[in-house]
Design a protein around this motif. Structure first.
Motif, PDB file in Angstrom:
ATOM      1  N   ARG A  26       0.905  -1.220   0.042  1.00  0.00           N
ATOM      2  CA  ARG A  26       0.069  -0.048  -0.020  1.00  0.00           C
ATOM      3  C   ARG A  26       0.767   1.327  -0.070  1.00  0.00           C
ATOM      4  O   ARG A  26       0.483   2.431   0.052  1.00  0.00           O
ATOM      5  CB  ARG A  26      -0.700  -0.006   1.176  1.00  0.00           C
ATOM      6  N   TYR A  80       5.649   1.135  -3.738  1.00  0.00           N
ATOM      7  CA  TYR A  80       4.936   0.029  -4.311  1.00  0.00           C
ATOM      8  C   TYR A  80       4.103   0.499  -5.548  1.00  0.00           C
ATOM      9  O   TYR A  80       4.213   0.012  -6.659  1.00  0.00           O
ATOM     10  CB  TYR A  80       4.184  -0.979  -3.688  1.00  0.00           C
ATOM     11  N   ARG A  81       3.307   1.485  -5.361  1.00  0.00           N
ATOM     12  CA  ARG A  81       2.397   2.081  -6.448  1.00  0.00           C
ATOM     13  C   ARG A  81       2.963   2.490  -7.466  1.00  0.00           C
ATOM     14  O   ARG A  81       2.743   2.405  -8.686  1.00  0.00           O
ATOM     15  CB  ARG A  81       1.266   2.883  -5.753  1.00  0.00           C
ATOM     16  N   GLN A  82       3.990   3.344  -7.296  1.00  0.00           N
ATOM     17  CA  GLN A  82       4.762   3.973  -8.415  1.00  0.00           C
ATOM     18  C   GLN A  82       5.501   3.111  -9.192  1.00  0.00           C
ATOM     19  O   GLN A  82       5.366   3.149 -10.497  1.00  0.00           O
ATOM     20  CB  GLN A  82       5.819   4.909  -7.895  1.00  0.00           C
ATOM     21  N   HIS A  83       6.262   1.956  -8.665  1.00  0.00           N
ATOM     22  CA  HIS A  83       6.897   1.201  -9.409  1.00  0.00           C
ATOM     23  C   HIS A  83       6.365   0.174  -9.912  1.00  0.00           C
ATOM     24  O   HIS A  83       7.000  -0.692 -10.971  1.00  0.00           O
ATOM     25  CB  HIS A  83       8.337   0.933  -8.672  1.00  0.00           C
ATOM     26  N   TYR A  84       5.446  -0.585  -9.398  1.00  0.00           N
ATOM     27  CA  TYR A  84       4.707  -1.613  -9.523  1.00  0.00           C
ATOM     28  C   TYR A  84       3.241  -1.676  -9.754  1.00  0.00           C
ATOM     29  O   TYR A  84       2.875  -2.266 -10.818  1.00  0.00           O
ATOM     30  CB  TYR A  84       5.543  -2.509  -8.457  1.00  0.00           C
ATOM     31  N   GLY A  85       2.505  -1.427  -8.659  1.00  0.00           N
ATOM     32  CA  GLY A  85       1.109  -1.369  -8.741  1.00  0.00           C
ATOM     33  C   GLY A  85       0.432  -0.725  -9.740  1.00  0.00           C
ATOM     34  O   GLY A  85      -0.415  -1.314 -10.716  1.00  0.00           O
ATOM     35  N   ASP A  86       0.861   0.510 -10.153  1.00  0.00           N
ATOM     36  CA  ASP A  86       0.295   1.256 -11.154  1.00  0.00           C
ATOM     37  C   ASP A  86       0.623   0.684 -12.457  1.00  0.00           C
ATOM     38  O   ASP A  86       0.211   1.003 -13.530  1.00  0.00           O
ATOM     39  CB  ASP A  86       0.697   2.883 -10.974  1.00  0.00           C
ATOM     40  N   ARG A  87       1.810  -0.429 -12.638  1.00  0.00           N
ATOM     41  CA  ARG A  87       2.070  -1.005 -13.837  1.00  0.00           C
ATOM     42  C   ARG A  87       1.395  -2.395 -13.905  1.00  0.00           C
ATOM     43  O   ARG A  87       1.894  -3.088 -14.848  1.00  0.00           O
ATOM     44  CB  ARG A  87       3.551  -1.266 -14.072  1.00  0.00           C
ATOM     45  N   GLY A  88       0.566  -2.804 -12.998  1.00  0.00           N
ATOM     46  CA  GLY A  88      -0.213  -3.902 -13.168  1.00  0.00           C
ATOM     47  C   GLY A  88       0.598  -5.151 -12.586  1.00  0.00           C
ATOM     48  O   GLY A  88       0.133  -6.330 -12.753  1.00  0.00           O
ATOM     49  N   ARG A 109       1.319 -10.698 -12.692  1.00  0.00           N
ATOM     50  CA  ARG A 109       0.079  -9.856 -12.490  1.00  0.00           C
ATOM     51  C   ARG A 109      -0.718 -10.457 -11.290  1.00  0.00           C
ATOM     52  O   ARG A 109      -2.043  -9.695 -11.072  1.00  0.00           O
ATOM     53  CB  ARG A 109      -0.771  -9.746 -13.718  1.00  0.00           C
TER      54      ARG A 109
END
Length: 255
Positions: A115, A119-127, A151
């Motif tokens: 969360r 993580y969101r910037q490098h991984y989560g937003d890229r699926g 994924r």
């Protein structure tokens, strides 16, 4: 495990000049056995004592010197490694340096990390929901790292299969490092030098290499000289001997 043993046999059948093709075959075969969106390889090297590193270097003098991927980076991990941030995920590859190891995001990192802004910037937003990695020490200053990006959370069976497949082929990790100038060379090969090296290993003449890569003959020769210098050899036979893991007599350059 018979499928993995057959895969090892396939890799052994690739010529030394087909390192990238062999890597793609390995990546594709393993990706097909799990819900993997991409596979990456990174050659990591330790800075020498004479090379500068910040006192707060989060990578402890280790740097990624070469990369290869099955598909365009999803995410682009080389950007993270080029400018590492102080994040728990950056510490995982540095555990048990010098030993064969496997590490997986969902196994190693707390739920709160998934969360985080990192993580969101490098991984989560890229699926990317999960990733597992295998690190193979080739020597005390060089390591071969494979990353498998998924994924959805990876299952234990898939992680075990990937780990087993990469554990039994030290010769292949060594060949990958050699192909990028990270084992015997004085400095990493440039992308063009990497291409020229692969063609040199096929026995192609400098004229043929120049034509295939769209380079001038003089430029190709300069690349060949630079490659020999980096690997500390004086001939094509000397270069080939490195891949065969045996000494070769050093004669005049054979171009």
């Amino acid at each position: 495990m018979q499928q993995i043993h057959r895969l090892w046999d396939e890799l052994a059948d690739f010529d030394v000049s087909q390192c990238d093709a062999a890597a793609n075959r390995l990546m594709t075969a393993l990706a097909e056995r799990a819900d993997i969106s991409n596979v990456t390889w990174a050659g990591a090297v330790r800075l020498t004592r004479g090379e500068r590193a910040d006192s707060d270097d989060v990578m402890r003098r280790w740097r990624v010197a070469a990369t290869h991927s099955l598909h365009p980076y999803i995410p682009p991990p080389h950007r993270i490694w080029d400018k590492p941030e102080d994040d728990p995920s950056m510490d995982i590859p540095l555990r048990d340096l010098g030993r064969f190891r496997n590490y997986t995001f969902r196994r190693e990192l707390p739920e709160a990390w998934f969360r985080s802004a990192f993580y969101r910037q490098h991984y989560g937003d890229r699926g990317i929901a999960d990733a597992t990695f295998v690190a193979f020490p080739v020597n005390q200053d060089c390591e071969s790292h494979f990353g498998f990006w998924a994924r959805r959370p990876l299952e234990d069976e898939a992680i075990a299969l990937i780990t087993y497949a990469l554990r039994g082929i030290k010769w292949f990790h060594r060949r990958l490092m050699l192909a990028h100038g990270l084992l015997m060379a004085s400095s990493p090969l440039t992308p063009t030098e990497h291409k020229v090296t692969q063609l040199l290993l096929t026995g192609a003449s400098e004229k043929r290499i120049a034509h295939q890569l769209g380079l001038a003959g003089s430029t190709t020769h300069q690349h060949v000289v630079a490659i020999y210098r980096k690997f500390g050899v004086r001939s094509r036979a000397g270069l080939m001997s490195l891949w065969l893991n045996r000494p070769a007599a050093q004669g005049n350059g054979d171009v």
